[in-house]
Design an enzyme around this catalytic site. Structure first.
Site, short mmCIF file in Angstrom:
data_model
loop_
_atom_site.label_atom_id
_atom_site.label_comp_id
_atom_site.label_asym_id
_atom_site.label_seq_id
_atom_site.Cartn_x
_atom_site.Cartn_y
_atom_site.Cartn_z
N ASN A 1 10.51 -14.61 12.69
CA ASN A 1 9.08 -14.47 12.99
C ASN A 1 8.20 -15.46 12.23
O ASN A 1 6.99 -15.50 12.46
CB ASN A 1 8.62 -13.04 12.70
CG ASN A 1 9.49 -12.00 13.37
OD1 ASN A 1 10.22 -11.25 12.72
ND2 ASN A 1 9.49 -11.98 14.70
N GLY B 1 2.69 0.49 3.69
CA GLY B 1 2.87 -0.88 4.17
C GLY B 1 2.16 -1.12 5.49
O GLY B 1 1.99 -2.27 5.92
N LYS C 1 8.79 -18.32 20.81
CA LYS C 1 8.19 -16.97 20.79
C LYS C 1 7.08 -16.90 19.74
O LYS C 1 6.02 -16.29 19.97
CB LYS C 1 9.26 -15.91 20.54
CG LYS C 1 10.27 -15.85 21.67
CD LYS C 1 11.63 -15.37 21.20
CE LYS C 1 12.72 -15.79 22.17
NZ LYS C 1 14.06 -15.70 21.59
N CYS D 1 0.88 -1.18 0.00
CA CYS D 1 0.00 0.00 0.00
C CYS D 1 0.91 1.22 0.00
O CYS D 1 2.07 1.11 -0.40
CB CYS D 1 -0.98 -0.03 1.17
SG CYS D 1 -0.24 -0.12 2.81
N GLY D 2 0.41 2.35 0.42
CA GLY D 2 1.26 3.54 0.40
C GLY D 2 2.41 3.43 1.38
O GLY D 2 3.56 3.75 1.08
C1 RB5 Z 1 -2.04 5.91 1.81
O1 RB5 Z 1 -2.21 7.17 2.35
C2 RB5 Z 1 -2.82 4.89 2.56
O2 RB5 Z 1 -4.16 5.21 2.69
C3 RB5 Z 1 -2.70 3.51 2.03
O3 RB5 Z 1 -2.09 3.37 0.78
C4 RB5 Z 1 -1.90 2.72 3.01
O4 RB5 Z 1 -0.62 3.22 3.11
C5 RB5 Z 1 -2.50 2.56 4.32
O5 RB5 Z 1 -1.86 2.21 5.28
#
Ligand code: RB5
Length: 154
Positions: free
Chosen positions: A99, A68, A140, A65-66
């Site tokens: 992990n 992570g 763990k 995502c933007g």
């Molecule tokens: C980006 O702003 C966000 O909304 C999405 O891409 C993600 O990073 C969320 O955590």
């Protein structure tokens, strides 16, 4: 190895770069979306990839995502899933070796494609084994899963 990959609209370009790269490395990649502007609901993409892991359709997952962060949080809500943000090679390697994470997440606004490829390689080319690093870490990881069992009513 079968790998599921997914992204929100912010991670689509990086996802495509990783699909091209990992396929050329011999990984069998399944794309769980979502590439279009309407598909910004990253938790649902995370859910699809995590369900594919739990059903055995794929062995590991990469979510973008933007930042992570949203993908990591969403993926960790799926029972049985251990997901970790991995935006440097050391963390990506430790995500599996320490992990036993099935999923790493990355932020397309945080790292570029070349570092992302190295992170994906470090995660996918290592195994969690009880004879190796897992020997010290297994108790763990087991405890994390026990906490999940105790705390989550689903
Ligand atoms: C980006 O702003 C966000 O909304 C999405 O891409 C993600 O990073 C969320 O955590």
């Amino acid at each position: 190895m079968k790998v599921g990959i997914g992204a929100d609209i912010n991670g689509t370009q990086l996802k495509q770069a990783l699909i091209t790269y990992l396929s050329s490395e011999g990984y069998e990649i399944t794309d769980y979306g979502a590439g279009d502007a309407a598909a910004t609901m990253y938790p649902d993409v995370a859910l699809r990839v995590c369900q594919a892991i739990n059903s055995g359709e794929v062995e590991r997952g990469i979510l973008i995502c933007g930042t992570g962060l949203g993908m990591e949080i969403a993926a960790n809500k799926v029972k049985g899933i251990r997901a970790a943000v991995a935006e440097d090679v050391y963390s990506a390697e430790r995500a599996i070796l320490s992990n036993n994470a099935q999923v790493i997440t990355m932020g397309a606004r945080v790292i570029g494609p070349e570092v992302a490829k190295l992170c994906a390689d470090a995660f996918l080319s290592n195994e969690f084994t009880l004879a190796g690093h897992g020997k010290a870490s297994n108790a763990k990881v087991e405890r994390i899963m026990q906490i999940e069992e105790e705390q989550m009513s689903y």
